[in-house]
Design a protein around this motif. Sequence first.
Motif, PDB file in Angstrom:
ATOM      1  N   TRP A 127       2.526   3.256 -14.308  1.00  0.00           N
ATOM      2  CA  TRP A 127       1.640   3.477 -15.453  1.00  0.00           C
ATOM      3  C   TRP A 127       2.359   4.242 -16.552  1.00  0.00           C
ATOM      4  O   TRP A 127       3.352   4.933 -16.292  1.00  0.00           O
ATOM      5  N   SER A 133       0.760   3.052  -8.811  1.00  0.00           N
ATOM      6  CA  SER A 133      -0.240   2.452  -7.924  1.00  0.00           C
ATOM      7  C   SER A 133       0.413   1.274  -7.220  1.00  0.00           C
ATOM      8  O   SER A 133       1.332   0.647  -7.756  1.00  0.00           O
ATOM      9  N   ARG A 163      -4.037   5.512  -9.456  1.00  0.00           N
ATOM     10  CA  ARG A 163      -5.198   4.931 -10.142  1.00  0.00           C
ATOM     11  C   ARG A 163      -5.817   3.848  -9.255  1.00  0.00           C
ATOM     12  O   ARG A 163      -5.108   3.089  -8.606  1.00  0.00           O
TER      13      ARG A 163
END
Length: 199
Positions: A127, A133, A163
């Motif tokens: 991210w 993730s 996330r």
Amino acid sequence: MKISVRGGSLAAATSLLAVVPLLTGAWAPARAGLAAPVSSTAPVSSTAPVTDATCVLNAHGVFANAVGAGGIDLPLSDTLAMTGTLSCVDAFGAPLATGTFERTVTMPATECTGDEHGDTSTTTVHWADLSTSTLRFTRTDVVKVNGTASLVVSGAVTADSARFAGDAISAVGTSSGAGCGTPAGETTLDSTLVLRLTH
């Protein structure tokens, strides 16, 4: 019922309050074949999943071994190394997160034209805020004609992800490769996948 201004007004008010449940049916017992009324203050339960995000993944992939090399289209096991970008929006369409990813796809029987039902993959998302993730695609159904394919994917986000941890994944998309029917075979492809992440 007789209502007077003096003396009997309290009794009349008490009588009216006793009638209110009768009018709304709140105390009426269930009759044969009919359920008792539900109070409007009772919580409403829903079994529909809640959408946390919808993401678009755009990727480029390279096959470990060319598919359909020499124009011979036989289903063979292969792996596909992919990299790309993704952007996610929330349930209302507002931007939520962006990042890059890499994915390794394991294909027990891939070919230029045919159906595949056993593909699995792991996608590591990096991210923009530097967290990660992991998305595990436990099933990918592919319908492919001369290198162009439709994709239907299911899976989950791993519990240790920064996330969307534990979310279920459902996705659809397309991919297009070049080289099917040529001596070199299909060596690369590009794909777009739209994921819905729910809990």
